[in-house]
Motif scaffolding. Structure first.
Motif, PDB file in Angstrom:
ATOM      1  N   THR A  46      40.838  60.867 -39.110  1.00 25.49           N
ATOM      2  CA  THR A  46      41.186  62.287 -39.188  1.00 25.49           C
ATOM      3  C   THR A  46      40.953  62.760 -40.618  1.00 25.49           C
ATOM      4  OG1 THR A  46      43.516  61.818 -39.669  1.00 25.49           O
ATOM      5  CG2 THR A  46      42.899  62.125 -37.353  1.00 25.49           C
ATOM      6  N   THR A  47      40.552  64.012 -40.754  1.00 25.21           N
ATOM      7  CA  THR A  47      40.136  64.497 -42.066  1.00 25.21           C
ATOM      8  C   THR A  47      40.310  66.006 -42.173  1.00 25.21           C
ATOM      9  OG1 THR A  47      38.245  64.632 -43.600  1.00 25.21           O
ATOM     10  CG2 THR A  47      37.749  64.756 -41.253  1.00 25.21           C
ATOM     11  N   VAL A  48      40.408  66.481 -43.394  1.00 31.22           N
ATOM     12  CA  VAL A  48      40.343  67.918 -43.645  1.00 31.22           C
ATOM     13  C   VAL A  48      38.954  68.296 -44.161  1.00 31.22           C
ATOM     14  CG1 VAL A  48      42.818  68.098 -44.102  1.00 31.22           C
ATOM     15  CG2 VAL A  48      41.251  67.687 -46.013  1.00 31.22           C
ATOM     16  N   LYS A  49      38.089  67.305 -44.307  1.00 35.63           N
ATOM     17  CA  LYS A  49      36.755  67.541 -44.842  1.00 35.63           C
ATOM     18  C   LYS A  49      35.715  66.867 -43.947  1.00 35.63           C
ATOM     19  CE  LYS A  49      38.532  67.945 -49.541  1.00 35.63           C
ATOM     20  NZ  LYS A  49      38.505  67.437 -50.936  1.00 35.63           N
ATOM     21  N   PRO A  50      35.575  67.338 -42.706  1.00 38.71           N
ATOM     22  CA  PRO A  50      34.695  66.646 -41.760  1.00 38.71           C
ATOM     23  C   PRO A  50      33.236  66.600 -42.177  1.00 38.71           C
ATOM     24  CG  PRO A  50      35.389  68.779 -40.892  1.00 38.71           C
ATOM     25  CD  PRO A  50      36.217  68.518 -42.099  1.00 38.71           C
ATOM     26  N   GLN A  51      32.731  67.666 -42.808  1.00 33.44           N
ATOM     27  CA  GLN A  51      31.326  67.670 -43.180  1.00 33.44           C
ATOM     28  C   GLN A  51      31.042  66.664 -44.290  1.00 33.44           C
ATOM     29  OE1 GLN A  51      28.911  69.303 -41.435  1.00 33.44           O
ATOM     30  NE2 GLN A  51      27.597  67.941 -42.642  1.00 33.44           N
ATOM     31  N   GLN A  52      31.999  66.533 -45.226  1.00 33.19           N
ATOM     32  CA  GLN A  52      31.808  65.560 -46.290  1.00 33.19           C
ATOM     33  C   GLN A  52      31.776  64.138 -45.741  1.00 33.19           C
ATOM     34  OE1 GLN A  52      33.618  68.299 -46.481  1.00 33.19           O
ATOM     35  NE2 GLN A  52      33.920  69.005 -48.590  1.00 33.19           N
ATOM     36  N   LEU A  53      32.645  63.841 -44.767  1.00 31.94           N
ATOM     37  CA  LEU A  53      32.628  62.510 -44.180  1.00 31.94           C
ATOM     38  C   LEU A  53      31.338  62.270 -43.411  1.00 31.94           C
ATOM     39  CD1 LEU A  53      35.664  62.461 -44.968  1.00 31.94           C
ATOM     40  CD2 LEU A  53      36.053  61.198 -42.836  1.00 31.94           C
ATOM     41  N   ARG A  54      30.891  63.290 -42.689  1.00 34.95           N
ATOM     42  CA  ARG A  54      29.627  63.151 -41.951  1.00 34.95           C
ATOM     43  C   ARG A  54      28.477  62.884 -42.929  1.00 34.95           C
ATOM     44  NH1 ARG A  54      25.370  62.314 -40.294  1.00 34.95           N
ATOM     45  NH2 ARG A  54      24.087  63.356 -38.728  1.00 34.95           N
ATOM     46  N   ASN A  55      28.470  63.638 -44.061  1.00 33.89           N
ATOM     47  CA  ASN A  55      27.418  63.444 -45.060  1.00 33.89           C
ATOM     48  C   ASN A  55      27.469  62.042 -45.666  1.00 33.89           C
ATOM     49  OD1 ASN A  55      26.584  66.076 -44.676  1.00 33.89           O
ATOM     50  ND2 ASN A  55      27.641  66.879 -46.472  1.00 33.89           N
ATOM     51  N   TYR A  56      28.678  61.540 -45.908  1.00 27.60           N
ATOM     52  CA  TYR A  56      28.825  60.203 -46.497  1.00 27.60           C
ATOM     53  C   TYR A  56      28.131  59.157 -45.630  1.00 27.60           C
ATOM     54  CZ  TYR A  56      31.060  55.943 -48.293  1.00 27.60           C
ATOM     55  OH  TYR A  56      31.288  54.698 -48.808  1.00 27.60           O
ATOM     56  N   PHE A  57      28.441  59.140 -44.347  1.00 24.18           N
ATOM     57  CA  PHE A  57      27.878  58.109 -43.485  1.00 24.18           C
ATOM     58  C   PHE A  57      26.388  58.338 -43.210  1.00 24.18           C
ATOM     59  CE2 PHE A  57      32.441  57.687 -42.584  1.00 24.18           C
ATOM     60  CZ  PHE A  57      32.577  56.345 -42.875  1.00 24.18           C
ATOM     61  N   ASN A  58      25.947  59.572 -43.337  1.00 27.13           N
ATOM     62  CA  ASN A  58      24.508  59.833 -43.241  1.00 27.13           C
ATOM     63  C   ASN A  58      23.788  59.320 -44.482  1.00 27.13           C
ATOM     64  OD1 ASN A  58      22.104  61.104 -42.046  1.00 27.13           O
ATOM     65  ND2 ASN A  58      22.252  62.467 -43.815  1.00 27.13           N
ATOM     66  N   THR A  59      24.368  59.600 -45.658  1.00 26.72           N
ATOM     67  CA  THR A  59      23.758  59.150 -46.910  1.00 26.72           C
ATOM     68  C   THR A  59      23.666  57.630 -46.985  1.00 26.72           C
ATOM     69  OG1 THR A  59      24.547  61.103 -48.120  1.00 26.72           O
ATOM     70  CG2 THR A  59      24.023  59.143 -49.431  1.00 26.72           C
ATOM     71  N   VAL A  60      24.753  56.959 -46.624  1.00 20.26           N
ATOM     72  CA  VAL A  60      24.820  55.507 -46.802  1.00 20.26           C
ATOM     73  C   VAL A  60      24.123  54.759 -45.669  1.00 20.26           C
ATOM     74  CG1 VAL A  60      26.391  53.538 -47.037  1.00 20.26           C
ATOM     75  CG2 VAL A  60      26.949  55.704 -48.149  1.00 20.26           C
ATOM     76  N   PHE A  61      24.332  55.192 -44.406  1.00 24.59           N
ATOM     77  CA  PHE A  61      23.873  54.416 -43.252  1.00 24.59           C
ATOM     78  C   PHE A  61      22.901  55.158 -42.333  1.00 24.59           C
ATOM     79  CE2 PHE A  61      28.234  52.201 -43.510  1.00 24.59           C
ATOM     80  CZ  PHE A  61      27.745  51.206 -44.336  1.00 24.59           C
ATOM     81  N   ASP A  62      22.448  56.356 -42.721  1.00 22.77           N
ATOM     82  CA  ASP A  62      21.581  57.148 -41.835  1.00 22.77           C
ATOM     83  C   ASP A  62      22.236  57.381 -40.464  1.00 22.77           C
ATOM     84  OD1 ASP A  62      19.569  57.351 -43.728  1.00 22.77           O
ATOM     85  OD2 ASP A  62      18.530  55.552 -43.030  1.00 22.77           O
TER      86      ASP A  62
END
Length: 337
Positions: A156-172
């Motif tokens: 759970t998060t208050v920053k969903p886009q940042q978390l989505r970007n993190y896993f995209n950046t690191v793991f595609d």
């Protein structure tokens, strides 16, 4: 910053292990071995490991006050992909540290490298997990791991886009699908991210329009997958009979079609034990289009005991405080370049 690499990370990473910090050693032993039915190795009075398969470690429970999941270990298929992940992190100025020999031994890996992850969950990457021919002593027939990894994490998060970007950046990571769930007039929005054939290895949930953090723990739940329906139902019964808190009854999800239940671990986050989710095979991968589902479950997953009241109480408490601080890794959470 170096030029972007053509190395594809997607498909070459798999959730390998998790690390939990807890002082509830005896409760975790009883929960893992007797209720869920995992193989347990008691390394000393303060350290437990659970096995699901031939890997020496899938869960590491180590002594400490946090009562939370503190690290996730991701197995990488080859050294080229491993180097690409570390390059992406280093190029963005994020510190990377090598795990000590003791840390590697506890996790059952040859070597590991660690860097910060969302919500304070350390991201650990490794290529070689130690395996053992020692027979499994567990109450379940088998667990599904392999190319799918050991399961998934829901955050759970208050920053969903940042978390989505993190896993995209690191793991595609790729978007598999979305769920909108109504909770007493609030919309819980969930993104499901895959990094391999498992329908999702990460789920990211937030309340639309309300920047609150509804739970104490870093994750809302973690999932593991049993090989047979009988295993899932038998463990459900054991959890209840042994007096552990059952959060949500057996049910079936709308998106991945997994049959599962959710129990509460001794550290407070939930453990989902599931069976037979959709797999996104190479044939499906080539044509997959994300879909938005209305509601988490087709049937079942009804709250048990005071689960619903507790969840709403957490929401209401968070609303009163309105805004929660949440650890992010800005360098890795910006939109991909």
């Amino acid at each position: 910053m170096s030029a972007p690499s053509s190395t594809e990370v997607f498909g070459a990473v798999h959730l390998g292990y998790v690390v939990v910090e807890s002082r509830k050693h005896n409760e975790w032993h009883r929960f893992g071995a007797d209720a869920i039915g995992l193989h347990v190795d008691e390394l000393d009075r303060e350290t437990l490991r659970f096995r699901l398969d031939d890997h020496e470690c899938r869960f590491l429970i180590q002594n400490g006050p946090r009562e939370d999941l503190i690290a996730a270990g991701w197995q990488v298929d080859d050294h080229q992909t491993f180097d690409e992940i570390l390059r992406r992190v280093a190029d963005r100025g994020v510190p990377i540290t090598e795990g000590s020999a003791e840390e590697c031994a506890l996790r059952g890996v040859e070597r590991l490298w660690r860097f910060p992850g969302p919500k304070g969950i350390a991201t650990e990457v490794f290529t070689t997990a130690w395996t053992t021919p020692s027979p499994l002593r567990m109450l379940n027939t088998a667990f599904v791991t392999g190319e799918s990894g050991m399961g998934h994490l829901a955050i759970t998060t208050v920053k969903p886009q940042q978390l989505r970007n993190y896993f995209n950046t690191v793991f595609d990571a790729r978007i598999t699908d979305f769920i909108d769930e109504n909770i007493n007039g609030l919309t819980l929005k969930i993104k499901f991210l895959r990094v391999n054939e498992r329908h999702h290895s990460i789920a990211i949930a937030n309340l639309r329009g309300v920047p609150i953090q509804p739970i104490r723990t870093t994750i809302q739940h973690m999932n593991i997958e049993v090989a047979t329906l009988e295993d899932m139902l038998a463990s459900f019964q054991r959890v209840k009979e042994l007096g552990f808190h059952m959060a949500w009854s057996v049910g079936q999800h709308t998106n991945d079609r997994e049959l599962s239940y959710y129990s509460v671990t001794p550290s407070g986050f939930e453990l989902e034990v599931g069976w037979n989710p959709v797999r996104i095979t190479p044939e499906l991968e080539s044509t997959w289009e994300p879909t938005t589902y209305k509601g988490i479950s087709i049937w079942g997953h009804t709250p048990q005991g005071n689960a619903a009241a507790t969840l709403m109480g957490q929401f209401q408490q968070s609303v009163r405080h309105f805004r929660s601080r949440e650890t992010t890794v800005p360098e890795l959470s910006e939109a991909s370049r």
